[in-house]
Design a protein around this motif. Structure first.
Motif, mmCIF file in Angstrom:
data_model
loop_
_atom_site.group_PDB
_atom_site.id
_atom_site.type_symbol
_atom_site.label_atom_id
_atom_site.label_comp_id
_atom_site.label_asym_id
_atom_site.label_seq_id
_atom_site.Cartn_x
_atom_site.Cartn_y
_atom_site.Cartn_z
ATOM 1 N N CYS A 1 -3.851 1.633 5.544
ATOM 2 C CA CYS A 1 -5.117 1.434 4.828
ATOM 3 C C CYS A 1 -5.248 -0.013 4.376
ATOM 4 O O CYS A 1 -6.246 -0.684 4.625
ATOM 5 C CB CYS A 1 -5.190 2.361 3.614
ATOM 6 S SG CYS A 1 -5.326 4.102 4.049
ATOM 7 N N TRP B 1 -12.693 1.538 2.428
ATOM 8 C CA TRP B 1 -11.654 2.360 1.828
ATOM 9 C C TRP B 1 -12.306 3.544 1.103
ATOM 10 O O TRP B 1 -13.512 3.509 0.803
ATOM 11 C CB TRP B 1 -10.829 1.534 0.826
ATOM 12 C CG TRP B 1 -9.935 0.525 1.489
ATOM 13 C CD1 TRP B 1 -9.022 0.751 2.458
ATOM 14 C CD2 TRP B 1 -9.871 -0.880 1.202
ATOM 15 N NE1 TRP B 1 -8.382 -0.429 2.813
ATOM 16 C CE2 TRP B 1 -8.889 -1.452 2.046
ATOM 17 C CE3 TRP B 1 -10.540 -1.739 0.314
ATOM 18 C CZ2 TRP B 1 -8.555 -2.799 2.032
ATOM 19 C CZ3 TRP B 1 -10.210 -3.087 0.293
ATOM 20 C CH2 TRP B 1 -9.220 -3.611 1.153
ATOM 21 N N CYS B 2 -11.530 4.543 0.770
ATOM 22 C CA CYS B 2 -12.082 5.699 0.051
ATOM 23 C C CYS B 2 -12.560 5.250 -1.335
ATOM 24 O O CYS B 2 -11.992 4.322 -1.912
ATOM 25 C CB CYS B 2 -11.029 6.779 -0.158
ATOM 26 S SG CYS B 2 -10.173 7.266 1.324
ATOM 27 N N CYS C 1 -10.232 3.903 -4.359
ATOM 28 C CA CYS C 1 -8.953 3.394 -3.847
ATOM 29 C C CYS C 1 -8.552 2.120 -4.583
ATOM 30 O O CYS C 1 -9.385 1.244 -4.851
ATOM 31 C CB CYS C 1 -9.086 3.105 -2.354
ATOM 32 S SG CYS C 1 -7.573 2.412 -1.655
ATOM 33 N N GLY D 1 -1.343 6.934 3.778
ATOM 34 C CA GLY D 1 -2.751 7.249 3.593
ATOM 35 C C GLY D 1 -3.490 7.392 4.907
ATOM 36 O O GLY D 1 -4.106 8.417 5.187
ATOM 37 N N ASP E 1 -7.123 -0.315 -3.450
ATOM 38 C CA ASP E 1 -7.270 -1.496 -2.614
ATOM 39 C C ASP E 1 -8.485 -2.332 -3.012
ATOM 40 O O ASP E 1 -8.469 -3.555 -2.881
ATOM 41 C CB ASP E 1 -7.402 -1.091 -1.139
ATOM 42 C CG ASP E 1 -6.088 -0.535 -0.580
ATOM 43 O OD1 ASP E 1 -5.073 -0.586 -1.300
ATOM 44 O OD2 ASP E 1 -6.092 -0.046 0.566
ATOM 45 N N CYS F 1 -3.519 5.694 -4.632
ATOM 46 C CA CYS F 1 -4.265 6.336 -3.551
ATOM 47 C C CYS F 1 -4.822 7.625 -4.118
ATOM 48 O O CYS F 1 -4.114 8.629 -4.192
ATOM 49 C CB CYS F 1 -3.356 6.638 -2.360
ATOM 50 S SG CYS F 1 -4.112 7.722 -1.136
ATOM 51 N N PRO F 2 -6.081 7.617 -4.535
ATOM 52 C CA PRO F 2 -6.625 8.799 -5.204
ATOM 53 C C PRO F 2 -6.737 10.010 -4.274
ATOM 54 O O PRO F 2 -6.856 11.139 -4.742
ATOM 55 C CB PRO F 2 -8.000 8.335 -5.689
ATOM 56 C CG PRO F 2 -8.335 7.140 -4.880
ATOM 57 C CD PRO F 2 -7.047 6.509 -4.482
ATOM 58 N N ILE F 3 -6.705 9.767 -2.984
ATOM 59 C CA ILE F 3 -6.891 10.877 -2.051
ATOM 60 C C ILE F 3 -5.594 11.649 -1.818
ATOM 61 O O ILE F 3 -5.554 12.871 -1.851
ATOM 62 C CB ILE F 3 -7.443 10.363 -0.698
ATOM 63 C CG1 ILE F 3 -8.739 9.564 -0.914
ATOM 64 C CG2 ILE F 3 -7.658 11.509 0.282
ATOM 65 C CD1 ILE F 3 -9.904 10.348 -1.487
ATOM 66 N N PHE F 4 -4.513 10.928 -1.572
ATOM 67 C CA PHE F 4 -3.285 11.628 -1.182
ATOM 68 C C PHE F 4 -2.151 11.534 -2.190
ATOM 69 O O PHE F 4 -1.135 12.205 -2.039
ATOM 70 C CB PHE F 4 -2.795 11.096 0.178
ATOM 71 C CG PHE F 4 -3.734 11.390 1.300
ATOM 72 C CD1 PHE F 4 -3.941 12.700 1.724
ATOM 73 C CD2 PHE F 4 -4.445 10.383 1.916
ATOM 74 C CE1 PHE F 4 -4.828 12.984 2.750
ATOM 75 C CE2 PHE F 4 -5.326 10.648 2.952
ATOM 76 C CZ PHE F 4 -5.526 11.961 3.365
ATOM 77 N N ASN G 1 1.625 2.476 -2.354
ATOM 78 C CA ASN G 1 0.964 3.671 -2.915
ATOM 79 C C ASN G 1 1.863 4.903 -2.776
ATOM 80 O O ASN G 1 1.474 6.009 -3.091
ATOM 81 C CB ASN G 1 -0.410 3.907 -2.282
ATOM 82 C CG ASN G 1 -0.325 4.053 -0.773
ATOM 83 O OD1 ASN G 1 0.762 4.169 -0.220
ATOM 84 N ND2 ASN G 1 -1.460 4.055 -0.111
HETATM 85 S S1 SF4 Z 1 -6.263 7.111 1.907
HETATM 86 FE FE1 SF4 Z 1 -5.644 6.391 -0.076
HETATM 87 S S2 SF4 Z 1 -4.884 4.314 0.306
HETATM 88 FE FE2 SF4 Z 1 -6.074 4.919 2.061
HETATM 89 S S3 SF4 Z 1 -8.120 4.119 1.654
HETATM 90 FE FE3 SF4 Z 1 -8.064 6.251 0.952
HETATM 91 S S4 SF4 Z 1 -7.513 6.066 -1.163
HETATM 92 FE FE4 SF4 Z 1 -7.024 4.126 -0.252
#
Ligand code: SF4
Lengths: 362, 649
Positions: free
Chosen positions: A75, A40-41, A44, A149, A46, A224-227, A145
């Motif tokens: 994810c 995972w990122c 995250c 993702g 998760d 979800c820190p990315i999106f 989330n």
């Molecule tokens: S996109 Fe968001 S939910 Fe998916 S692994 Fe990356 S951080 Fe986690």
């Protein structure tokens, strides 16, 4: 506190894991960790849930080989690969149906479904509500989330209205689902909500969910820190969380906000004249008006009313805890019972020879 | 007291009867009962029920007509027949909808009760056909069957409407007399069925007997007929429909494999009876899961297979479309699974109650990616049993989803079934994994010491079948993860490696290609045929009937029929090349012929029918004669079409 009798007199066990063999020796989190690299990122939510689950499973005390994790797509659905149990990473939205087959076929398995807001509430919405209404003995972890993702950032069925994403440059015009309201509407027998970052609460909810016989639905707020970074900030920020989290503990008054002298929050929930539930200042209502949480109430109306206090936009307020936990017959126990009652000794030759038979002796 | 003089009995070799009426008139039940009487009597038979898609289409209209055709004979027969010798029409619409299928001289028994101006108009008759000479070519018996029924049951005090309901039993009694059928079975049946409603029971029995006696005494029918029992191989028989035989096959396969059967299904015409039937057999360890949709049906079955049961899902074409993604998952998971497709007219909702075999290419290719799976087809109602056992055998042996094709014609049609001796059926080996199947070596970085550990590789294959191990949860040490993402050969972890994907795609194909199926045996009695006719599925009967008719004319034609559509039998290519012409009759637009042409580079000639009805024997004969004529082969002497009397098959 009222006590309720269960809906029916169950001849079947009332503990979710009652028929699953216990481990002979004490297990550790390491026993449940597979050799696969977690992908995972960074940051995250998760990860925290995975750690909590790996930490919790040894306490469950079941044989590792009798635990099955089934996931869909997204994810969070990579989850089974990281646990050294039996597992299936299936197809988008269908995990509850596959888990229904597993749980019905085998009473000796502890069945878990890992899913996300898109997987469970969009493409797999139908399977989710039907698993809940049937009350198949399994635990569903719904990682919410509030975004897609894996497909890189489209709005999800739990994203707030007006959300600007890649697929909604002018803002989403979709009205979001409240997963707890939805699942209560589907007559789920166990519905809870918890937060990825609160390991203690998460673990306690997992324990209750696993112990529940029937379908347990656990919504996990997952960042979800990315999106969709910060979607749950209000309930995670130490400055705001006391006002944002409405804690639900069976048998206790529902109070939150900055604490009063009695050690509890200055805000509470009371019944609203319109039939719902509203937030009130403790100082302004009579003590007996303050709602005492009753997760075992067979009538889901009040639990539903409480679920409506969840903000649908930015999460300034959300009830957290076990909304509902009632016993009713499970699909799989009853299906197995029908088979068992039939004896299992069918005579195949007699079946084939049934009906109007004639003989040719040429 | 007057004694009814014995009427003369005429011997006939075969008879085709069609019962037709409004969908509420009980024609299916009438046909069914006549069939049971006939089966017990020992005739060979084939049936063809036909009913509207609507449960109760508007009363008295042509779309509301339901019919049941039965062909029975003192010799073996292959189809329900083309042209009824006897039509029983319970109302004007039933007459209108069916009269064109009759040949000159056929017998029509009409219930005149409903021939009112209003009902004639509903059926689209401007004038009463019983009055003019439009039916002059037929032997018409215009009888007030309803009136006679009401009279016969009046002592039971039923309302007029309820009394009239027994008219189907009255006509069944009449026909039972005409063809000397044994009646005890029907009386027992009615007694059991209406045990809780004694007045209805007694009325039905009285109506049935009254119809029988009417035949004996009336001057309207001068003779009755006898169709002697057919010669058949020694054994015990019962009459069976395709859906019932298929269900029994699934139950039997579960027993043979010592696996509990799990059926996940969503109701759909014409497959629902399989769900109904299997739900009765819990005593055989069968679990049925009526799912929320088609996808959940197969999802539940996949889950059950993963858990060590024999997972089955049953549906029709539209359901197969919905299950496609999950079938792809099953291909990837390499777990046993049987997908039953009882085909119906398509595309889309199509013709739910009519037959077609246009899902072959969907069965073969209807999934994303290279997703091969074995395809097995049943050829007759009773054969559905063997086909189902075979599909399960392949699924379990090769750890693969298998498509089992039936169709509406087989599903609802029936024929005598020679009962198998269960003890003689070969067992199916489930062969679950019981322990580690692989040894991993690891080198200690510091000491350089090699250590060996026994582990479980879920994608390590049996060298002969290429099947992977089946390791249901519950066995310690075999914990493993499966899923739809590409798996690395052997250990089965996720792999995006190009060479691995190439290898796995080819290996899954090789596994299906390597499924052992028996060689074909060509039916070519003279050994002199230059033309081969090849089919699959329910065209077996019509093709066989057409071939017999052609051979009766002294012409040679070879026939072969495919049970296995994927993989094809090993000797198929060699067989096809032996003939100057290969003809492929199908109820689609040429799907098998497309496969044969692509795989074997033969100039297979496609002959098709997509009317929602099986080929007729005569139609098939014509097709074969035309194709033979193309080869310059014509009948010695007269080339006239045989008359019905000559072409007894
Ligand atoms: S996109 Fe968001 S939910 Fe998916 S692994 Fe990356 S951080 Fe986690």
């Amino acid at each position: 506190m009222t006590t309720h009798t269960t809906v029916t007199d169950l001849s079947t066990p009332v503990l979710g894991t009652a028929l699953v063999p216990q481990a002979d020796t004490k297990q550790t989190g390491k026993d449940f960790t597979s050799d696969q690299e977690v992908r995972w990122c960074p940051g995250c939510g998760d990860y925290a849930v995975l750690k909590a689950v790996q930490g919790f499973l040894p306490d469950l005390g079941l044989r590792r080989e009798n635990i099955v994790f089934v996931s869909g797509i997204g994810c969070s659905s990579r989850f089974p690969y990281y646990l050294d149990t039996y597992g299936m990473h299936s197809i988008h939205g269908r995990a509850p149906s596959i888990a229904t087959g597993i749980a019905t076929a085998r009473e000796d398995l502890s069945v878990w479904v890992v899913t996300g807001d898109g997987d469970a509430l969009s493409i797999g919405g139908n399977h989710l509500i039907h698993a809940l209404r049937r009350n198949v003995n399994m635990t569903i972890l719904l990682f919410n989330n509030r975004i897609y993702g894996l497909t890189k950032g489209q709005y999800s069925p739990t994203s707030e209205a007006g959300k600007i994403t890649k697929s909604t440059p002018m803002g989403s015009v979709d009205h979001p689902f409240n997963p707890v309201s939805l699942t209560l509407g589907a007559e789920a027998s166990f519905v809870a909500r918890t937060i990825d970052s609160d390991r203690k609460h998460l673990t306690s909810v997992l324990a209750a969910a696993a112990a529940h016989r029937g379908t347990s639905l656990v919504e996990i707020y997952q960042n979800c820190p990315i999106f969709n970074d910060g979607a749950f900030d209000a309930i995670k920020n130490p400055d705001t969380k006391a006002d944002a989290i409405i804690p639900l503990v069976h048998g206790e008054q529902i109070r939150f906000g900055a604490t009063l002298e009695d050690g509890q929050g200055h805000k509470c929930l009371v019944r609203d004249s319109g039939g719902g539930v509203r937030v009130a200042e403790v100082s302004e209502v009579a003590a007996e008006e303050i709602l005492v949480h009753d997760a075992h109430n067979p009538d889901p109306t009040l639990a539903f009313a409480i679920s409506r206090l969840t903000d649908s936009g930015y999460l300034n307020q959300s009830p957290i805890g076990i909304f509902r936990q009632v016993l009713r017959p499970t699909y799989d126990d009853q299906a197995r019972e029908q088979v068992a009652l039939s004896g299992g000794q069918g005579d195949l030759q007699a079946l084939i020879d049934g009906g109007d038979v004639w003989t040719v002796d040429a | 007291m007057t004694v009814t003089p014995e009427k003369p009995i005429e011997q006939v070799e075969r008879v085709i009867i069609r019962f037709a009426g409004d969908s509420g008139d009980g024609m299916q039940l009438t046909g069914d009962r006549f069939t049971q009487e006939t089966a017990v009597f020992g005739n060979d038979l084939a049936t063809f029920p036909s009913f509207p898609a609507e449960i109760r289409a508007p009363q008295g209209t042509i779309p509301g007509v339901s019919s049941f055709q039965l062909h029975f004979a003192s010799r073996d027969i292959l189809t329900p027949g083309d042209h009824p010798d006897v039509l029983v029409a319970m109302n004007p619409a039933a007459l209108k909808a069916n009269v064109d299928d009759l040949r000159k001289g056929a017998v029509i028994i009409v219930d005149t009760h409903d021939f009112t101006t209003r009902n004639l108009a509903k059926a689209g008759y401007a004038d009463n056909p019983l009055d003019g000479d439009s039916l002059a070519d037929y032997q018409v018996h215009a009888l007030d069957l309803t009136g006679m029924t009401i009279e016969a049951v009046k002592e039971f005090g039923l309302s007029r409407k309820d009394a009239a309901r027994s008219k189907n039993m009255y006509s069944l009694g009449l026909l039972s007399w005409m063809y000397g059928r044994p009646v005890e079975g029907t009386i027992d049946y009615v007694s059991t069925k209406f045990a809780r409603k004694p007045d209805v029971r007694d009325a039905n029995i009285a109506a049935f007997k009254a119809g029988y006696h009417f035949g004996e005494t009336t001057e309207a029918f001068a003779v009755s007929y006898q169709v002697k029992p057919a010669e058949a191989p020694k054994g015990r028989y019962r009459n069976i429909t395709g859906n019932l035989a298929l269900s029994y096959g699934l139950v039997a396969a579960g027993r043979l494999a010592d696996l509990p059967v799990f059926l996940g299904a969503y109701p759909i015409t014409p497959a629902s009876d399989i769900l109904h039937e299997l739900s009765k057999h819990k005593a055989f360890g069968v679990t049925t899961f009526q799912a929320e949709d088609e996808i959940a049906g197969i999802g539940g079955a996949i889950g059950a297979s993963y858990a060590g049961h024999l997972g089955v899902t049953s549906t029709s074409g539209p359901g197969v479309s919905l299950k496609a993604e999950a079938m792809g998952l099953a291909v990837m998971l390499e777990l046993p699974l049987v997908v039953v497709d009882v085909q119906r007219g398509g595309p889309s909702t199509g013709l739910p109650t009519k037959t077609e075999q246009a899902d072959l290419l969907q069965a073969m290719f209807g999934r994303n990616g290279e997703a091969p799976l074995p395809v097995v087809a049943a050829q007759s109602p009773a054969d559905c049993f063997d086909a189902a056992v075979e599909a399960c055998r392949i699924a379990v042996t090769y750890r693969t989803p298998v498509m089992l094709l039936s169709d509406g014609y087989l599903a609802n049609g029936s024929e005598p079934w020679r009962l198998p001796d269960v003890a003689a059926l070969p067992p199916i080996e489930a062969g679950f994994a019981t322990g580690p199947n692989h040894v991993s070596t690891a080198k200690d970085a510091k000491t350089g010491e090699e250590t060996e550990t026994a582990d479980f590789w879920p994608y390590l294959r049996d060298p002969e079948t290429l099947a992977r191990p089946w390791a249901p949860p519950g066995t310690a040490g075999l914990e493993h993860r499966v899923g739809g993402l590409e798996k690395a050969d052997g250990h089965g972890n996720i792999s995006y490696d190009p060479a691995n994907h190439d290898y796995m795609v080819r290996t899954r194909q090789a596994k299906v290609d390597g499924v052992r199926v028996p060689d074909l045996e060509v039916d070519d009695p003279s050994g002199a045929a230059r033309m081969l006719v090849i089919g699959w599925g329910s065209t077996y009967g019509p093709i066989g009937a057409g071939v017999r008719r052609v051979r009766d004319r002294g012409l040679d034609v070879a026939q072969v029929h495919l049970r296995h559509l994927n993989p094809f039998p090993r000797n198929l290519g060699e067989i096809l090349k032996r003939y100057d012409k290969v003809v492929v009759p199908e109820m689609n637009l040429g799907q098998l012929s497309l496969l044969l042409r692509a795989k074997y580079l033969v100039d297979a000639e496609s002959r098709t029918n997509v009317r929602g009805m099986p080929f007729g024997a005569e139609e098939m004969e014509k097709i074969l004669l035309e194709s033979l004529a193309d080869l310059g082969i014509t009948q010695p002497g007269t080339a006239d079409v045989l008359t019905a009397e000559e072409a007894l098959r």
